[in-house]
Design a protein around this motif. Sequence first.
Motif, PDB file in Angstrom:
ATOM      1  N   SER A  35     -24.257 -11.026   6.564  1.00 48.91           N
ATOM      2  CA  SER A  35     -23.279  -9.798   7.119  1.00 48.91           C
ATOM      3  C   SER A  35     -21.919 -10.072   6.799  1.00 48.91           C
ATOM      4  CB  SER A  35     -23.371  -9.298   8.169  1.00 48.91           C
ATOM      5  OG  SER A  35     -23.411 -10.177   9.039  1.00 48.91           O
ATOM      6  N   GLY A  36     -21.052  -9.181   6.577  1.00 45.38           N
ATOM      7  CA  GLY A  36     -19.618  -9.592   6.167  1.00 45.38           C
ATOM      8  C   GLY A  36     -18.858  -8.166   6.531  1.00 45.38           C
ATOM      9  N   LYS A  37     -17.626  -8.575   7.192  1.00 45.41           N
ATOM     10  CA  LYS A  37     -16.747  -7.268   7.346  1.00 45.41           C
ATOM     11  C   LYS A  37     -15.515  -7.367   6.379  1.00 45.41           C
ATOM     12  CE  LYS A  37     -17.177  -7.084  12.390  1.00 45.41           C
ATOM     13  NZ  LYS A  37     -16.546  -6.954  13.849  1.00 45.41           N
ATOM     14  N   LEU A  38     -15.261  -5.987   6.158  1.00 49.80           N
ATOM     15  CA  LEU A  38     -14.074  -5.838   5.294  1.00 49.80           C
ATOM     16  C   LEU A  38     -12.881  -5.532   6.014  1.00 49.80           C
ATOM     17  CD1 LEU A  38     -15.852  -4.150   2.420  1.00 49.80           C
ATOM     18  CD2 LEU A  38     -15.262  -6.665   2.498  1.00 49.80           C
ATOM     19  N   TYR A  39     -11.852  -6.216   5.736  1.00 52.51           N
ATOM     20  CA  TYR A  39     -10.460  -5.938   6.350  1.00 52.51           C
ATOM     21  C   TYR A  39      -9.463  -5.379   5.431  1.00 52.51           C
ATOM     22  CZ  TYR A  39     -12.695  -8.724  10.404  1.00 52.51           C
ATOM     23  OH  TYR A  39     -13.403  -9.197  11.183  1.00 52.51           O
ATOM     24  N   MET A  40      -8.336  -4.550   6.141  1.00 52.97           N
ATOM     25  CA  MET A  40      -7.323  -4.475   5.077  1.00 52.97           C
ATOM     26  C   MET A  40      -6.460  -5.634   4.614  1.00 52.97           C
ATOM     27  SD  MET A  40      -7.040  -0.952   4.377  1.00 52.97           S
ATOM     28  CE  MET A  40      -5.352  -0.667   4.048  1.00 52.97           C
ATOM     29  N   GLN A  41      -6.398  -5.884   3.300  1.00 50.35           N
ATOM     30  CA  GLN A  41      -5.511  -7.018   2.869  1.00 50.35           C
ATOM     31  C   GLN A  41      -4.127  -6.730   2.614  1.00 50.35           C
ATOM     32  OE1 GLN A  41      -7.141 -10.075   2.649  1.00 50.35           O
ATOM     33  NE2 GLN A  41      -8.859  -9.113   3.287  1.00 50.35           N
ATOM     34  N   ALA A  42      -3.890  -5.325   2.801  1.00 53.00           N
ATOM     35  CA  ALA A  42      -2.568  -4.806   2.443  1.00 53.00           C
ATOM     36  C   ALA A  42      -2.472  -3.445   3.278  1.00 53.00           C
ATOM     37  CB  ALA A  42      -1.920  -4.748   0.850  1.00 53.00           C
ATOM     38  N   PRO A  43      -1.134  -3.081   3.884  1.00 50.92           N
ATOM     39  CA  PRO A  43      -1.101  -1.846   4.538  1.00 50.92           C
ATOM     40  C   PRO A  43      -1.042  -0.664   3.567  1.00 50.92           C
ATOM     41  CG  PRO A  43       1.019  -2.790   4.402  1.00 50.92           C
ATOM     42  CD  PRO A  43       0.027  -3.913   4.128  1.00 50.92           C
ATOM     43  N   GLY A  44      -1.867   0.468   3.994  1.00 49.85           N
ATOM     44  CA  GLY A  44      -1.601   1.566   2.964  1.00 49.85           C
ATOM     45  C   GLY A  44      -2.432   2.775   3.673  1.00 49.85           C
ATOM     46  N   LYS A  45      -2.409   3.696   3.015  1.00 52.43           N
ATOM     47  CA  LYS A  45      -2.985   5.180   3.444  1.00 52.43           C
ATOM     48  C   LYS A  45      -4.302   5.362   2.799  1.00 52.43           C
ATOM     49  CE  LYS A  45      -1.436   9.183   1.977  1.00 52.43           C
ATOM     50  NZ  LYS A  45      -0.562  10.250   1.855  1.00 52.43           N
ATOM     51  N   LEU A  46      -5.332   5.575   3.394  1.00 54.71           N
ATOM     52  CA  LEU A  46      -6.912   5.854   2.955  1.00 54.71           C
ATOM     53  C   LEU A  46      -6.857   7.149   2.125  1.00 54.71           C
ATOM     54  CD1 LEU A  46      -9.665   5.170   2.591  1.00 54.71           C
ATOM     55  CD2 LEU A  46      -9.876   6.099   4.995  1.00 54.71           C
ATOM     56  N   ARG A  50       7.886 -12.641  -6.995  1.00 53.63           N
ATOM     57  CA  ARG A  50       7.623 -11.535  -6.205  1.00 53.63           C
ATOM     58  C   ARG A  50       6.787 -10.393  -6.978  1.00 53.63           C
ATOM     59  NH1 ARG A  50       6.826  -9.612  -1.218  1.00 53.63           N
ATOM     60  NH2 ARG A  50       7.706  -7.821  -1.017  1.00 53.63           N
ATOM     61  N   ASN A  51       7.314 -10.371  -8.194  1.00 49.68           N
ATOM     62  CA  ASN A  51       6.168  -9.080  -9.046  1.00 49.68           C
ATOM     63  C   ASN A  51       4.926  -9.432  -9.093  1.00 49.68           C
ATOM     64  OD1 ASN A  51       6.140  -6.863 -10.676  1.00 49.68           O
ATOM     65  ND2 ASN A  51       5.879  -8.193 -12.429  1.00 49.68           N
ATOM     66  N   ARG A  52       4.372 -10.744  -9.048  1.00 51.98           N
ATOM     67  CA  ARG A  52       3.076 -11.112  -9.043  1.00 51.98           C
ATOM     68  C   ARG A  52       2.384 -10.966  -7.663  1.00 51.98           C
ATOM     69  NH1 ARG A  52       4.431 -15.788 -12.209  1.00 51.98           N
ATOM     70  NH2 ARG A  52       4.471 -16.932 -10.314  1.00 51.98           N
ATOM     71  N   ASP A  53       3.125 -10.970  -6.588  1.00 58.70           N
ATOM     72  CA  ASP A  53       2.760 -11.021  -5.199  1.00 58.70           C
ATOM     73  C   ASP A  53       2.587  -9.443  -5.007  1.00 58.70           C
ATOM     74  OD1 ASP A  53       2.235 -12.077  -2.572  1.00 58.70           O
ATOM     75  OD2 ASP A  53       4.037 -10.547  -2.203  1.00 58.70           O
ATOM     76  N   LEU A  54       3.534  -8.636  -5.479  1.00 62.20           N
ATOM     77  CA  LEU A  54       3.393  -7.363  -5.220  1.00 62.20           C
ATOM     78  C   LEU A  54       2.359  -6.678  -6.048  1.00 62.20           C
ATOM     79  CD1 LEU A  54       7.199  -6.320  -5.179  1.00 62.20           C
ATOM     80  CD2 LEU A  54       5.632  -6.246  -3.415  1.00 62.20           C
ATOM     81  N   HIS A  55       2.227  -7.148  -7.223  1.00 65.12           N
ATOM     82  CA  HIS A  55       0.824  -6.602  -7.893  1.00 65.12           C
ATOM     83  C   HIS A  55      -0.424  -7.232  -7.322  1.00 65.12           C
ATOM     84  CE1 HIS A  55       3.785  -5.336 -11.149  1.00 65.12           C
ATOM     85  NE2 HIS A  55       2.749  -4.427 -11.580  1.00 65.12           N
ATOM     86  N   GLN A  56      -0.634  -8.037  -6.698  1.00 62.13           N
ATOM     87  CA  GLN A  56      -1.928  -8.372  -5.900  1.00 62.13           C
ATOM     88  C   GLN A  56      -1.984  -7.645  -4.735  1.00 62.13           C
ATOM     89  OE1 GLN A  56      -1.344 -12.740  -4.598  1.00 62.13           O
ATOM     90  NE2 GLN A  56      -3.736 -12.648  -3.901  1.00 62.13           N
ATOM     91  N   GLN A  57      -0.863  -7.536  -4.117  1.00 63.53           N
ATOM     92  CA  GLN A  57      -1.194  -6.692  -2.934  1.00 63.53           C
ATOM     93  C   GLN A  57      -1.506  -5.250  -3.294  1.00 63.53           C
ATOM     94  OE1 GLN A  57       2.075  -6.323  -0.145  1.00 63.53           O
ATOM     95  NE2 GLN A  57       2.728  -8.349  -0.780  1.00 63.53           N
ATOM     96  N   LEU A  58      -1.081  -4.537  -4.737  1.00 66.41           N
ATOM     97  CA  LEU A  58      -1.433  -3.485  -5.391  1.00 66.41           C
ATOM     98  C   LEU A  58      -2.896  -3.466  -5.736  1.00 66.41           C
ATOM     99  CD1 LEU A  58      -0.330  -0.534  -6.232  1.00 66.41           C
ATOM    100  CD2 LEU A  58       0.003  -1.661  -8.382  1.00 66.41           C
ATOM    101  N   GLY A  59      -3.449  -4.505  -6.075  1.00 66.00           N
ATOM    102  CA  GLY A  59      -4.819  -4.758  -6.232  1.00 66.00           C
ATOM    103  C   GLY A  59      -5.602  -4.568  -5.048  1.00 66.00           C
ATOM    104  N   GLN A  60      -5.009  -5.349  -4.070  1.00 60.47           N
ATOM    105  CA  GLN A  60      -5.899  -5.237  -2.676  1.00 60.47           C
ATOM    106  C   GLN A  60      -6.097  -3.904  -2.160  1.00 60.47           C
ATOM    107  OE1 GLN A  60      -3.608  -7.917  -0.502  1.00 60.47           O
ATOM    108  NE2 GLN A  60      -4.622  -9.981  -1.301  1.00 60.47           N
ATOM    109  N   LEU A  61      -5.417  -3.029  -2.532  1.00 64.33           N
ATOM    110  CA  LEU A  61      -5.401  -1.661  -2.270  1.00 64.33           C
ATOM    111  C   LEU A  61      -6.787  -0.887  -2.609  1.00 64.33           C
ATOM    112  CD1 LEU A  61      -2.078  -0.006  -2.482  1.00 64.33           C
ATOM    113  CD2 LEU A  61      -3.066  -0.892  -0.334  1.00 64.33           C
ATOM    114  N   GLU A  62      -7.437  -1.612  -3.541  1.00 63.47           N
ATOM    115  CA  GLU A  62      -8.911  -1.156  -4.029  1.00 63.47           C
ATOM    116  C   GLU A  62      -9.885  -1.867  -3.246  1.00 63.47           C
ATOM    117  OE1 GLU A  62      -9.395  -1.391  -8.102  1.00 63.47           O
ATOM    118  OE2 GLU A  62      -7.988   0.342  -8.544  1.00 63.47           O
TER     119      GLU A  62
END
Length: 282
Positions: free
Chosen positions: A25-36, A103-115
């Motif tokens: 079993s594994g829990k899923l957590y928000m990796q980056a802040p965002g709106k559902l 910084r751009n790579r970090d932001l795109h990584q956060q963008l991908g974590q919204l999925e």
Amino acid sequence: LLLLLFVVPFPDSVKNHGVLEAHNSGKLYMQAPGKLKTLLVRHGDRVQKGQLLAVMENPDLLSEISMIEAGKTEADAQYRQALHKTHGELDALAQKLTSLEVRNRDLHQQLGQLEVRANQDGEWVAPELHEFNGAWLQRGYALGEIVDRSRFRFIAVIPQEQADFLFKQTFHQAELRLSGQADIRLALPQVFINPYQSQRLPSVALGWMGGGDIAVNTSEPGGDKAKESFFILRAEVPAPELGQSMVLHGLSGTLRLQLPAQPLYRQGWRALEQLVQKRYAL
């Protein structure tokens, strides 16, 4: 009366409360802040590893990405212009470009974590997530859990006053009764007691804040830290037993350990020793 108290053996057993836990079993957590924004699965659905479960959105993140990309374009133009005019600014502009790229790579990584995608095969357990549709969720928020219901084990808590006694005993039989299904007995062939003390409960349901019997530290926000150390007992639930009852991850129950028969005097004396040890820490 003396024969009944000191000679005649009577059945003896110990009961411990605990919870069912799936092996995988594994829990899923928000990796980056965002709106559902979109929830693609419902509570109880079967999911596959890598499947898209939910989509978040973060307008601030998109705005910052646009600003960073515009800054990169400007810094790149300044660098090309400096190649033909002032070579002394090349190092500073190169460092600026590198910083913007990181910084751009970090932001795109956060963008991908919204999925949010499934990290394993199993059943999606999130009974309250649909209530947060359109709500802003912070990083670290627990979205839900994916449970593989093919294998289960029962985890019980043993107080310190019972631990020494149980370590010296051989269990003749172990039976599990789940909450709400007291008429069904699940036979557990193997029982293992972890010889190391612990203070974190395997489930909040075992502590006072979850309706359990274990005293917890109320100053802890999670409600799973016990006031006194305890030992963990684990027992595998065989596959044939799983079909007899409704087995759910996190369901509480009571494990009954059948001990060798002893006279009532021995059983009463043991209970008195445990009470004194708990009350006066002897």
